[in-house]
Design a protein around this motif. Structure first.
Motif, PDB file in Angstrom:
ATOM      1  N   ALA A   1       0.811  -1.217   0.000  1.00 16.85           N
ATOM      2  CA  ALA A   1       0.000   0.000   0.000  1.00 16.85           C
ATOM      3  C   ALA A   1       0.850   1.275   0.000  1.00 16.85           C
ATOM      4  N   ALA A   2       2.174   1.120   0.165  1.00 21.76           N
ATOM      5  CA  ALA A   2       3.048   2.299   0.234  1.00 21.76           C
ATOM      6  C   ALA A   2       3.170   2.963  -1.133  1.00 21.76           C
ATOM      7  N   PRO A   3       3.441   4.277  -1.174  1.00 19.73           N
ATOM      8  CA  PRO A   3       3.592   4.975  -2.453  1.00 19.73           C
ATOM      9  C   PRO A   3       4.706   4.366  -3.294  1.00 19.73           C
ATOM     10  N   ALA A   4       4.445   4.244  -4.571  1.00 20.18           N
ATOM     11  CA  ALA A   4       5.443   3.689  -5.490  1.00 20.18           C
ATOM     12  C   ALA A   4       6.412   4.778  -5.946  1.00 20.18           C
ATOM     13  N   GLU A   5       7.605   4.340  -6.373  1.00 15.44           N
ATOM     14  CA  GLU A   5       8.540   5.290  -6.956  1.00 15.44           C
ATOM     15  C   GLU A   5       7.972   5.792  -8.284  1.00 15.44           C
ATOM     16  N   GLU A   6       8.444   6.961  -8.676  1.00 14.38           N
ATOM     17  CA  GLU A   6       7.906   7.558  -9.892  1.00 14.38           C
ATOM     18  C   GLU A   6       8.169   6.660 -11.094  1.00 14.38           C
ATOM     19  N   GLN A   7       7.111   6.389 -11.869  1.00 16.81           N
ATOM     20  CA  GLN A   7       7.185   5.518 -13.028  1.00 16.81           C
ATOM     21  C   GLN A   7       6.315   6.123 -14.122  1.00 16.81           C
TER      22      GLN A   7
END
Length: 229
Positions: free
Chosen positions: A119-125
């Motif tokens: 559920a944690a924010p993903a790295e920018e993609q």
């Protein structure tokens, strides 16, 4: 500090869970019944919920469905019900994981950590775009012609894995290991339920999926639109 809603009608187990989670730095909102659980969640929205299905006033499924009406926080079910139907019903209602009693505290804590990681924010993609929906991997947002579509953390994680490997077959085993862990390699019913939910939310014709395609008995594939021209 991460807040966890803990719901169980067994006061001894509830206390043990509260102590174990508190010792690891989590803030808890304990409840012994469905009404108390929903009130606690409304007062202090949780980052994750651990819910027993056998509650004295309402079935735990009702709590799951109520939370899913406004929250995308991961939900882990605790239950003495071992049959497949109970698991499918809980997952279909919006649960992300299912732990049967009796269970090891270490295993439950590992499941909680895994659910919070998903559920944690993903790295920018980059953004993945199809004619039916758009997936913004950085913002963890999915939109269709009707607007933003809410996904549960588990639905998001499955979709993210598939769209990051466009055109490639991702096996059932790979998906189960990455989303739920190595002990769940045979729980293919988990995949059936969550992929069906994703298709209902994203596919133009869920019964005839265009983008989230099943390779029978093997796995799943995200099929992007062909290049223009």
């Amino acid at each position: 500090m991460t807040r966890i809603l803990v719901v169980d009608d067994d006061p001894h187990l509830l206390r043990a869970l509260t102590i174990a989670l508190g010792a690891r730095g989590y803030r808890t909102s304990p409840a012994t019944d469905a009404v108390g659980a929903l009130r606690a969640a409304a007062d202090a929205p949780p980052d994750l919920a651990v819910i027993d299905l056998g509650l004295p006033d309402l079935d735990g499924i009702t709590v799951i469905e109520s939370l899913r009406g406004w929250s995308t926080a991961p939900i882990i079910v605790l239950s003495a019900r071992h049959d497949e139907t109970a698991k499918i019903n809980a997952l279909d209602a919006g649960a992300d994981d299912y732990v049967t009693k009796p269970f090891g505290m270490g295993e439950l804590l590992a499941r909680i950590r895994a659910a919070l990681r998903r559920a944690a924010p993903a790295e920018e993609q980059p953004v993945v775009t199809t004619a039916a929906f758009t997936v913004d991997l950085a913002a963890k947002r999915v939109t269709t012609a009707a607007g933003e579509t809410r996904l549960t953390p588990t639905e998001w994680h499955l979709l993210e894995i598939l769209v990051r490997h466009p055109g490639r077959l991702v096996t059932q085993r790979q998906l189960l290991q990455e989303v739920w862990g190595p002990r769940y390699e045979k729980e293919t019913n988990y995949l059936r339920v969550h992929l069906a939910n994703l298709r209902r939310k994203l596919e133009p014709e869920p019964s005839r999926p265009r983008y989230l395609v099943t390779e029978p008995g093997i796995g799943y594939r995200f099929v992007p639109d062909p290049p223009a021209g």
